[in-house]
Enzyme design. Structure first.
Site, PDB file in Angstrom:
ATOM      1  N   ASP A  67       0.812  -1.221   0.000  1.00  0.00           N
ATOM      2  CA  ASP A  67       0.000   0.000   0.000  1.00  0.00           C
ATOM      3  C   ASP A  67       0.846   1.271   0.000  1.00  0.00           C
ATOM      4  O   ASP A  67       2.061   1.225   0.202  1.00  0.00           O
ATOM      5  CB  ASP A  67      -0.966  -0.002   1.195  1.00  0.00           C
ATOM      6  CG  ASP A  67      -0.330  -0.581   2.462  1.00  0.00           C
ATOM      7  OD1 ASP A  67       0.903  -0.524   2.577  1.00  0.00           O
ATOM      8  OD2 ASP A  67      -1.066  -1.091   3.319  1.00  0.00           O
ATOM      9  N   ASN A 136      -7.672  -3.099  14.165  1.00  0.00           N
ATOM     10  CA  ASN A 136      -9.077  -3.323  13.807  1.00  0.00           C
ATOM     11  C   ASN A 136      -9.261  -4.506  12.853  1.00  0.00           C
ATOM     12  O   ASN A 136     -10.326  -4.689  12.286  1.00  0.00           O
ATOM     13  CB  ASN A 136      -9.681  -2.057  13.192  1.00  0.00           C
ATOM     14  CG  ASN A 136      -9.002  -1.662  11.896  1.00  0.00           C
ATOM     15  OD1 ASN A 136      -8.101  -2.359  11.418  1.00  0.00           O
ATOM     16  ND2 ASN A 136      -9.412  -0.549  11.317  1.00  0.00           N
ATOM     17  N   HIS A 138      -7.476  -5.028  10.040  1.00  0.00           N
ATOM     18  CA  HIS A 138      -7.194  -4.795   8.615  1.00  0.00           C
ATOM     19  C   HIS A 138      -5.909  -5.489   8.180  1.00  0.00           C
ATOM     20  O   HIS A 138      -5.003  -5.714   8.976  1.00  0.00           O
ATOM     21  CB  HIS A 138      -7.195  -3.303   8.262  1.00  0.00           C
ATOM     22  CG  HIS A 138      -6.015  -2.511   8.737  1.00  0.00           C
ATOM     23  ND1 HIS A 138      -6.118  -1.196   9.144  1.00  0.00           N
ATOM     24  CD2 HIS A 138      -4.690  -2.814   8.852  1.00  0.00           C
ATOM     25  CE1 HIS A 138      -4.920  -0.743   9.464  1.00  0.00           C
ATOM     26  NE2 HIS A 138      -4.040  -1.700   9.313  1.00  0.00           N
ATOM     27  N   GLU A 143      -9.995  -2.017   5.313  1.00  0.00           N
ATOM     28  CA  GLU A 143     -10.616  -1.742   6.602  1.00  0.00           C
ATOM     29  C   GLU A 143     -11.885  -2.603   6.798  1.00  0.00           C
ATOM     30  O   GLU A 143     -12.429  -3.132   5.823  1.00  0.00           O
ATOM     31  CB  GLU A 143     -10.975  -0.256   6.688  1.00  0.00           C
ATOM     32  CG  GLU A 143      -9.789   0.691   6.513  1.00  0.00           C
ATOM     33  CD  GLU A 143      -8.875   0.767   7.739  1.00  0.00           C
ATOM     34  OE1 GLU A 143      -8.721  -0.233   8.473  1.00  0.00           O
ATOM     35  OE2 GLU A 143      -8.301   1.847   7.958  1.00  0.00           O
TER      36      GLU A 143
HETATM   37  C1  F6R Z   1       1.368  -1.686   6.191  1.00  0.00           C
HETATM   38  C2  F6R Z   1       0.029  -2.247   6.229  1.00  0.00           C
HETATM   39  C3  F6R Z   1      -0.777  -2.292   7.474  1.00  0.00           C
HETATM   40  C4  F6R Z   1       0.036  -2.618   8.735  1.00  0.00           C
HETATM   41  C5  F6R Z   1      -0.852  -2.623   9.966  1.00  0.00           C
HETATM   42  C6  F6R Z   1      -0.064  -2.886  11.232  1.00  0.00           C
HETATM   43  O1  F6R Z   1       1.909  -1.745   4.874  1.00  0.00           O
HETATM   44  O2  F6R Z   1      -0.443  -2.651   5.224  1.00  0.00           O
HETATM   45  O3  F6R Z   1      -1.794  -3.245   7.324  1.00  0.00           O
HETATM   46  O4  F6R Z   1       0.646  -3.858   8.571  1.00  0.00           O
HETATM   47  O5  F6R Z   1      -1.505  -1.389  10.069  1.00  0.00           O
HETATM   48  O6  F6R Z   1       0.785  -1.805  11.476  1.00  0.00           O
HETATM   49  P1  F6R Z   1       1.910  -1.898  12.598  1.00  0.00           P
HETATM   50  O7  F6R Z   1       2.868  -2.940  12.138  1.00  0.00           O
HETATM   51  O8  F6R Z   1       2.551  -0.534  12.599  1.00  0.00           O
HETATM   52  O9  F6R Z   1       1.236  -2.253  13.861  1.00  0.00           O
END
Ligand code: F6R
Length: 261
Positions: A67, A136, A138, A143
């Site tokens: 992303d 959450n 995702h 989301e």
């Molecule tokens: C990042 C991504 C997100 C993160 C998720 C967890 O490229 O796609 O799904 O993996 O938000 O973030 P952290 O690792 O910072 O807790």
């Protein structure tokens, strides 16, 4: 789903890096899907160490990141392109032309999404997709309640995600509210998926992903449908699992060829 509970995040990242390194050694032209965020940082450190000390060769590897924030050009210091350069790409011998991150600054974002899917397909699909897990539920920036068959597209970030990621981004007020992300359907097409989730903030998402119903309210639960999904947890993120002892039992009884490769 293969569930592996490690004593802490460091051990989890070392294990995850070992799985990725084995993939690269077995298939030097592997196509890897990569994630940003706090979770994989130690894993990337270990891949850099393996490159420097043990000659792990990235020269033929291709990567696709999950992303990118919309509105940030690739050169922006908070862009995921920049994150990847700083935390991995500039420290290894990867060909920059083979690294792909969605272009959040594209004039035609919808065309960029379609072309990103085409680039993945042209590369032969993703061999191993690394994932983190949002608090959450995702994966990527898919989301809750989004389609479980979605493709790469422009998504609106939830307030929870903006708050959670503002520490990494630097400033909540100026954070983009939209991102380009691989869809859940895109992620499910990777031949192997490796998800890492550590820390007490992830307990509910981990529990819903592994033991909850397959449901769009927890996009990561779609991984229950994946034929080869490995989830690496630490003690704290696995604290809500009903079947934790069962996962440990399975892990102890794996045949040699089934062990973490
Ligand atoms: C990042 C991504 C997100 C993160 C998720 C967890 O490229 O796609 O799904 O993996 O938000 O973030 P952290 O690792 O910072 O807790």
């Amino acid at each position: 789903m293969e569930v592996i509970i490690q004593p802490n995040a460091e051990a989890g990242c070392l294990l995850g890096a070992g799985i990725m390194a084995k993939m690269i050694r077995d298939k030097p032209d592997a196509v890897l899907g990569l994630a940003t965020g706090r979770t994989p940082l130690q894993l990337y450190h270990e891949l850099i160490r393996l490159h420097r000390n043990e000659g792990l060769d990235f020269s033929r590897v291709t990567t696709f990141n999950l992303d990118e924030y919309v509105g940030l050009p690739a050169g922006h210091d908070q862009s995921y392109r920049c994150f990847m350069r700083e935390n991995l790409f500039q420290h290894i011998n990867i060909d920059q032309q083979r690294t792909h991150v969605p272009d959040g600054g594209a004039a035609d974002l919808q065309a960029e999404c379609r072309e990103y899917e085409q680039r993945i397909e042209a590369a032969g699909g993703i061999d191993l997709q690394l994932l983190g897990l949002g608090r959450n539920g995702h994966i990527g920036f898919n989301e809750p309640t989004g389609s479980l068959r979605s493709r790469t597209w422009i998504k609106i970030l939830s307030e929870q995600t903006l708050k959670d990621n503002s520490a990494v981004f630097g400033d909540f007020a100026t954070m983009p509210r939209h991102a380009i992300t691989m869809g859940v359907g895109t992620i499910l097409e990777a031949r192997r998926v490796l998800l890492l989730a550590f820390g007490p903030a992830k307990v509910r998402a981990v529990t819903d992903m592994i033991e909850g119903p397959l449901a769009a309210v927890c996009p990561a639960s779609a991984l229950q449908l994946h034929p080869r999904a490995t989830v690496i947890l630490d003690e704290s993120s696995s604290a809500g699992l009903r079947y934790a002892e069962h996962y440990r039992w399975i892990d102890r009884h794996k045949l040699d060829w089934q062990k973490h490769g």
